[in-house]
Structures are given as C-alpha cells and as structure tokens.
Enzyme design. Structure first.
Site, PDB file in Angstrom:
ATOM      1  N   GLU A   1      22.072  27.153  23.137  1.00 53.49           N
ATOM      2  CA  GLU A   1      23.386  27.251  22.503  1.00 53.49           C
ATOM      3  C   GLU A   1      23.296  27.971  21.159  1.00 53.49           C
ATOM      4  OE1 GLU A   1      26.202  26.860  23.753  1.00 53.49           O
ATOM      5  OE2 GLU A   1      25.523  25.957  25.614  1.00 53.49           O
TER       6      GLU A   1
ATOM      7  N   TYR B   1      31.892  23.268  18.538  1.00 54.14           N
ATOM      8  CA  TYR B   1      31.552  23.807  19.847  1.00 54.14           C
ATOM      9  C   TYR B   1      30.137  23.383  20.264  1.00 54.14           C
ATOM     10  CZ  TYR B   1      29.466  26.547  23.362  1.00 54.14           C
ATOM     11  OH  TYR B   1      28.749  26.870  24.475  1.00 54.14           O
TER      12      TYR B   1
ATOM     13  N   ASP C   1      34.622  27.430  23.832  1.00 56.15           N
ATOM     14  CA  ASP C   1      33.978  28.569  23.164  1.00 56.15           C
ATOM     15  C   ASP C   1      34.945  29.754  23.252  1.00 56.15           C
ATOM     16  OD1 ASP C   1      33.852  29.422  25.791  1.00 56.15           O
ATOM     17  OD2 ASP C   1      31.805  30.187  25.623  1.00 56.15           O
TER      18      ASP C   1
END
Ligand code: SF4
Length: 316
Positions: free
Chosen positions: A39, A119, A137
């Site tokens: 991520e 997020y 996102d």
C-alpha cells in the site's frame, strides 16, 4: 438494503471473479507487513513498477517488519532509491520501529502511525485483517462519484457512499473489485460502460467525464546546478537539504561557473521537470560524504544523483 444494491454487489463480485487482478502477490498473502508495504509503495507509483522493480527486492532485503525496524535508515533509503517520495520510506521505517512485532489491527491505532492516512489504514484493515470496512482510493472515488452522480468530490460523502455500497458478506473482495473496476473499466476518460457490472445502477453513465473530471497535472520547470568531484574512485556527496531528499546523499549544489560546465541532462521528479547542469569542481566540498563508486547502488542515493553520475562518466 435495497434489491438494486444487492444485485449490483453480486454483479460486481461475479465480474471480479472473472476479470479481477488476482495474481498480485500482496493480494495472496496473510502477512500484514506485506499488505502494508504494498500500500505504501503503490501510493504515487504504478502497479507494474512496484511489482517488477521494488516490492520483491525490498521484501528480500527486509523480509519482516522486525528486520526493517532493525535496519539502518540509510539501507532502507538505498532500497527505496528510484521510487521517489522518500518520506514514504522514512515513515515506513519509523512505523516498523514503533511496531516491530506487528501492526495494530484497529483503524484508530493505525491512523496514529506515521504516513498512514484514512485510505491506508482502511486498506490494511480490509485487505490484511479482512475487516468489514469500506475503502476509498482514487480509483474507487471515481467509480463512486459516477455511480452516485456526485458532482463535486467530497471525501465525507464518498466514504458514506462506499459504506452504503459495501458488501458485508465479502467486503475484502468487494473493495478489491471496486478498485480494479476503477483501474480497468471506469477509466478517467472513455470508461467502458458497456462492460461494467454497475451499469444498471450507475447514475452518471450518460456523462461520466462530468462526474470525475481529471485535473491536469501542472508541471514545474526547474534548473539545478551540481558540482562533481571524484578522487580515488570515490565521489564527494553531501547530505541532501530540504524535505524532498531528506536522509539521502546528493551532489553538492553550487553557484554555476561557466568555465567549469560539463553538460546538462533532463530529469523528471514528481511534478518537476528538471534541467540538471553539472560542473567539475577542483576541490571537494568541506562537508563531503565520500562514497565509493563501486558501492554507489548500496548507498541512500536518489535516481537523480545516480543519473548524474552515469551522465558524468559518459561525457568525460
Ligand atoms: S457505468 Fe460507466 S461510468 Fe458508471 S461506474 Fe460503470 S464504467 Fe463507470
């Protein structure tokens, strides 16, 4: 829940089963650190670059959160070299040091860690811990804006809509499906609405570009002036000034002197379009950090400085 939402959720999941990107390694692991790392790397970097050039190499060097925590920042930055946005690497390292045994599994605790925003925290909870939380996102935001005909992007509304659409029986797959839908079907320009599983409920399909206008990136031109001094196979670098390359080494910034000019090359870094001028120095800067040319790749050096070194050897 309305039947309309239920059938959209089912259509989305069937589409994902057939067309989703199931082979991404961070989707096929139970290791939270791997999910977290992916991520962070995927923020501002494309999937293919992360997949081919960084993710496997980084994990080979730092296979666990603990190895990352005990590594030096120089080593971490050296492995991040070329990915840009180096604050990501510094935050990753700090987070590992704060949690060497594992990341917390609560959204609120994750949000307190350096470099983890809403997020990323939600993605870790959903993709890593399989919790029933929505994820938004950029790709998902575009899908939601269009599906619910939201004219002006508003984070609060988008998260509410994501929650209202969340399939709580398969939330992880649902979130991944929405993400893939945004990057493969509901494209910023010319979305492929005819293949979209959310077509039936989408309120924005008549004019999709209207609901998720893409902002044009504004590039900034910049002239940079660096000095090069090499002695006994060692190059004189200095600690980078400013936040952009904090913690890394770079060539010394100098005031240009025409007679010393060697040449110039172009380089792109985030929104900057750089014209980099190199000058031959006749002595090393007083604050030089000497780096062996042969160990260049193991030092925390940005791709700009690596390119400058290559350019220097090519023309001299
Ligand atoms: S129908 Fe078109 S605009 Fe609507 S979500 Fe699907 S691809 Fe996007």
């Amino acid at each position: 829940m309305t039947n309309r939402i239920k059938s959209a959720q089912n259509a989305l999941l069937s589409w994902y089963k057939k067309s989703g990107r199931h082979d991404l390694p961070w989707r096929n692991t139970q290791d939270i650190y791997h999910v977290y790392l992916s991520e962070i790397m995927l923020q501002q970097t494309q999937v293919n670059r992360v997949l081919e050039e960084y993710y496997p190499q980084f994990l080979k060097r730092f296979p666990t959160l603990q190895t990352l925590a005990f590594a030096s920042l120089d080593d971490v930055l050296a492995s991040w070299s070329g990915l840009g946005y180096y604050s990501r690497a510094r935050n990753l390292h700090k987070t590992a040091q704060l949690n060497p045994k594992g990341l917390p599994d609560e959204l609120s605790a994750l949000l307190k860690l350096p470099g983890i925003g809403k997020y990323t925290a939600s993605a870790i909870c959903s993709f890593g811990y399989n919790q029933n939380v929505p994820v938004v996102d950029t790709n998902i935001a575009r899908v939601l804006q269009r599906v619910f005909a939201i004219q002006k992007r508003d984070e609060k509304i988008l998260w509410q809509k994501a929650e209202s659409l969340l399939n709580t029986k398969a939330s992880r797959a649902h979130n991944l499906a929405l993400m893939d839908l945004g990057s493969l079907v509901c494209l910023p320009q010319n979305p492929k609405c005819e293949f979209c599983p959310l077509n039936e409920m989408c309120q924005g399909k008549v004019n999709p570009e209207f609901y998720a206008k893409t902002k044009k990136t504004r590039y900034e031109a910049m002239e940079l002036f660096y000095g090069v001094f090499i002695e006994d196979d060692r190059i004189a670098l200095v600690n980078a000034q400013g936040n952009m390359y904090k913690g890394m080494l770079e060539l010394p910034n100098i005031d240009p002197i025409e007679e010393w000019h060697i040449g110039n090359f172009k380089h792109s870094y985030t929104k900057y379009r750089l014209n980099v001028h190199l000058y031959a120095l006749d002595e090393a800067p007083f604050n030089a950090v000497w780096v062996d040319i042969r160990a260049f790749d193991d030092a925390p050096i940005s791709s700009l400085t690596k390119k400058a070194k290559k350019f220097f050897y090519k023309i001299s």
